[in-house]
Enzyme design. Structure first.
Site, PDB file in Angstrom:
ATOM      1  N   GLU A 124      48.282  33.784  76.340  1.00 39.01           N
ATOM      2  CA  GLU A 124      46.571  33.716  76.844  1.00 39.01           C
ATOM      3  C   GLU A 124      46.328  33.983  78.035  1.00 39.01           C
ATOM      4  O   GLU A 124      45.279  34.213  79.009  1.00 39.01           O
ATOM      5  CB  GLU A 124      45.820  32.346  76.374  1.00 39.01           C
ATOM      6  CG  GLU A 124      45.608  31.706  75.244  1.00 39.01           C
ATOM      7  CD  GLU A 124      43.927  32.019  74.555  1.00 39.01           C
ATOM      8  OE1 GLU A 124      43.796  32.344  75.940  1.00 39.01           O
ATOM      9  OE2 GLU A 124      44.210  33.356  73.896  1.00 39.01           O
ATOM     10  N   LYS A 150      48.106  26.511  81.757  1.00 40.51           N
ATOM     11  CA  LYS A 150      49.170  27.327  81.906  1.00 40.51           C
ATOM     12  C   LYS A 150      49.666  27.927  82.867  1.00 40.51           C
ATOM     13  O   LYS A 150      51.071  28.545  82.642  1.00 40.51           O
ATOM     14  CB  LYS A 150      49.608  28.061  80.157  1.00 40.51           C
ATOM     15  CG  LYS A 150      49.323  27.572  79.068  1.00 40.51           C
ATOM     16  CD  LYS A 150      50.804  26.308  78.586  1.00 40.51           C
ATOM     17  CE  LYS A 150      50.398  25.865  77.453  1.00 40.51           C
ATOM     18  NZ  LYS A 150      52.038  25.672  76.691  1.00 40.51           N
TER      19      LYS A 150
HETATM   20  O1  G4F Z   1      43.828  30.607  66.043  1.00 44.40           O
HETATM   21  P1  G4F Z   1      43.137  29.893  67.671  1.00 44.40           P
HETATM   22  O2  G4F Z   1      42.290  28.687  67.525  1.00 44.40           O
HETATM   23  O3  G4F Z   1      44.275  30.699  68.826  1.00 44.40           O
HETATM   24  P2  G4F Z   1      43.963  31.261  70.347  1.00 44.40           P
HETATM   25  O4  G4F Z   1      42.995  31.124  70.682  1.00 44.40           O
HETATM   26  O5  G4F Z   1      44.270  32.808  69.873  1.00 44.40           O
HETATM   27  O6  G4F Z   1      44.899  30.751  70.737  1.00 44.40           O
HETATM   28  C1  G4F Z   1      46.812  29.869  70.115  1.00 44.40           C
HETATM   29  O7  G4F Z   1      47.265  31.004  70.515  1.00 44.40           O
HETATM   30  C2  G4F Z   1      48.180  31.203  71.926  1.00 44.40           C
HETATM   31  C3  G4F Z   1      48.975  32.773  72.015  1.00 44.40           C
HETATM   32  O8  G4F Z   1      47.971  34.127  72.806  1.00 44.40           O
HETATM   33  C4  G4F Z   1      48.920  29.440  72.444  1.00 44.40           C
HETATM   34  F1  G4F Z   1      48.530  29.862  73.584  1.00 44.40           F
HETATM   35  C5  G4F Z   1      47.383  28.637  71.839  1.00 44.40           C
HETATM   36  O9  G4F Z   1      48.112  27.319  72.709  1.00 44.40           O
HETATM   37  C6  G4F Z   1      46.968  28.774  70.315  1.00 44.40           C
HETATM   38  O10 G4F Z   1      48.933  28.668  70.023  1.00 44.40           O
HETATM   39  O11 G4F Z   1      41.483  31.270  67.469  1.00 44.40           O
HETATM   40  C7  G4F Z   1      42.199  33.166  67.798  1.00 44.40           C
HETATM   41  C8  G4F Z   1      41.446  33.485  67.486  1.00 44.40           C
HETATM   42  C9  G4F Z   1      40.742  33.541  68.862  1.00 44.40           C
HETATM   43  O12 G4F Z   1      40.090  34.921  69.234  1.00 44.40           O
HETATM   44  C10 G4F Z   1      39.044  32.586  68.589  1.00 44.40           C
HETATM   45  O13 G4F Z   1      37.941  32.996  69.564  1.00 44.40           O
HETATM   46  O14 G4F Z   1      40.700  33.213  66.232  1.00 44.40           O
HETATM   47  C11 G4F Z   1      39.314  33.769  66.801  1.00 44.40           C
HETATM   48  N1  G4F Z   1      38.572  32.702  65.491  1.00 44.40           N
HETATM   49  C12 G4F Z   1      36.994  32.884  65.533  1.00 44.40           C
HETATM   50  N2  G4F Z   1      36.130  32.296  64.760  1.00 44.40           N
HETATM   51  C13 G4F Z   1      38.930  31.294  65.084  1.00 44.40           C
HETATM   52  C14 G4F Z   1      37.377  31.043  65.063  1.00 44.40           C
HETATM   53  N3  G4F Z   1      39.728  30.219  65.893  1.00 44.40           N
HETATM   54  C15 G4F Z   1      39.417  28.959  65.579  1.00 44.40           C
HETATM   55  N4  G4F Z   1      39.873  28.292  65.985  1.00 44.40           N
HETATM   56  N5  G4F Z   1      38.243  28.767  64.484  1.00 44.40           N
HETATM   57  C16 G4F Z   1      37.804  29.612  63.954  1.00 44.40           C
HETATM   58  O15 G4F Z   1      36.383  29.603  63.297  1.00 44.40           O
END
Ligand code: G4F
Length: 336
Positions: A124, A150
């Site tokens: 990130e 971070k």
């Molecule tokens: O699974 P996410 O919430 O993970 P994100 O934000 O990529 O962060 C994770 O990875 C990072 C490393 O690259 C870490 F540093 C961090 O601690 C964590 O482990 O979201 C992934 C993607 C995003 O683009 C978000 O906008 O999925 C998209 N998304 C779409 N709908 C969603 C949703 N995310 C979540 N959590 N929930 C949804 O309904």
């Protein structure tokens, strides 16, 4: 003499995989988790648990003094990007100041030559970077309070390495998932929903940005890289990633395919829906509540340096990861 490791965030996904990995290697494993301080030190599955809050500096000093670790892995964090927009100060205090405190304790206890330090850094950091894939040399441009916190953690780690000769490494970890990933991350949310929808326990899955692209690997592979970094002759920072980006949309398609449902997309923007091709039922809808105020660009890491110098490479592919997680969620439903 066995090696002693101390892990913050022992009860999280990475702490769980890392402690199993280190126990197999013969380490004595200590872990810090939140909980009842009256319980002090407890032993569970050969792990020595210390119940403490990482905001408590004095307790942290006591734990490090008592355990005299050879390796400290700082995995504790407020790690949810969306939540960091809602709780920016808490996210900053936890994510930025914990590594500072640990490094300062290593220094003041005179453990610079003994204790090696791993910091769970993140892909990130590259939120708005224009270079794809991102390398260790790509300029950082964080796009969330999480990523900014971070960024401090990354640099304080480099600073203590340079100023005090502490063996401190940043593992710049891109998304890494597993069957024990909590549901507030998109992978587990999707695999669990696919299983529940298949079993008739849920009608729909509501998601945010379907077009977001991430580099998703398996957490079990990533903890090995953490350990490898601390076994080198010199401390350094490494990107840990698969090098392949997939969209949330693809993730949905793969997970539903595992439960024999083919998804077809119709509509645009907030009105886009995912339908079951066999009967036209809407199974996926957009809920703007899951959008973030700003979204990172396509994040995909180039881990050539880790491959070359650590001999590390990811074993589990994206397809295998989604299959592993979805099947686990199906099995959990059938077990209950
Ligand atoms: O699974 P996410 O919430 O993970 P994100 O934000 O990529 O962060 C994770 O990875 C990072 C490393 O690259 C870490 F540093 C961090 O601690 C964590 O482990 O979201 C992934 C993607 C995003 O683009 C978000 O906008 O999925 C998209 N998304 C779409 N709908 C969603 C949703 N995310 C979540 N959590 N929930 C949804 O309904």
């Amino acid at each position: 003499m066995t090696n002693v490791a101390l892990i913050t965030g022992i009860n999280g996904q990475d702490g769980t995989y890392l402690s199993e990995f280190l126990l197999k290697k013969g380490y004595t494993v200590h872990g810090i988790r939140r909980g009842n301080p009256q319980q002090d030190i407890k032993s569970k599955n050969d792990i020595h648990l210390h119940y403490s809050d990482l905001t408590d500096y004095a307790e942290l000093v006591k734990i490090i003094q008592e355990t005299q670790p050879d390796e400290i892995y700082n995995l504790a964090a407020q790690s949810n990007v969306k939540i960091s927009f809602e709780r920016p100060e808490y996210t900053t205090l936890t994510n930025a100041l914990t590594p500072l405190k640990i490094l300062e304790i290593i220094r003041t206890l005179g453990l610079e030559k003994k204790t090696r330090f791993f910091q769970a850094s993140t892909g990130e950091l590259f939120g708005n970077s224009q270079e794809i894939p991102q390398k260790e040399s790509t300029p950082f441009y964080p796009k969330s309070p999480y990523a900014v916190s971070k960024l401090y953690a990354y640099w304080i780690c480099v600073n203590y390495r340079e100023a005090y000769d502490i063996f401190a490494c940043n593992g710049i970890l891109f998304n890494h998932e597993s069957p024990i990933r909590p549901e507030n991350f998109v992978t587990r949310k999707i695999t669990k929903s696919a299983a529940r929808i298949k079993k008739g326990l849920q009608d729909r899955l509501y998601l945010g940005n379907l077009n977001a692209k991430r580099d998703w690997g398996f957490a079990g592979d990533y903890v090995e890289a953490m350990w490898l970094m601390l076994q080198q002759d010199k401390p350094d920072d490494y990107i840990i990633a698969t090098g392949k980006a997939h969209s949330v949309r693809e993730l949905v398609e793969f997970a539903f395919r595992e439960v024999d449902i083919e998804i077809k997309w119709e509509g645009e923007g907030l009105n886009e829906v995912g339908k079951d091709t066999s009967n036209g039922r809407i199974l996926v809808e957009i809920d703007p509540a899951f959008y973030r105020p700003v979204e990172a660009n396509a994040l995909v890491g180039d881990s050539s340096k880790a491959r070359e110098l650590l001999g590390w490479e990811p074993r589990v592919t994206f397809e295998e990861l989604v299959r592993m997680m979805t099947r686990n969620d199906i099995n959990l439903l059938f077990d209950n």
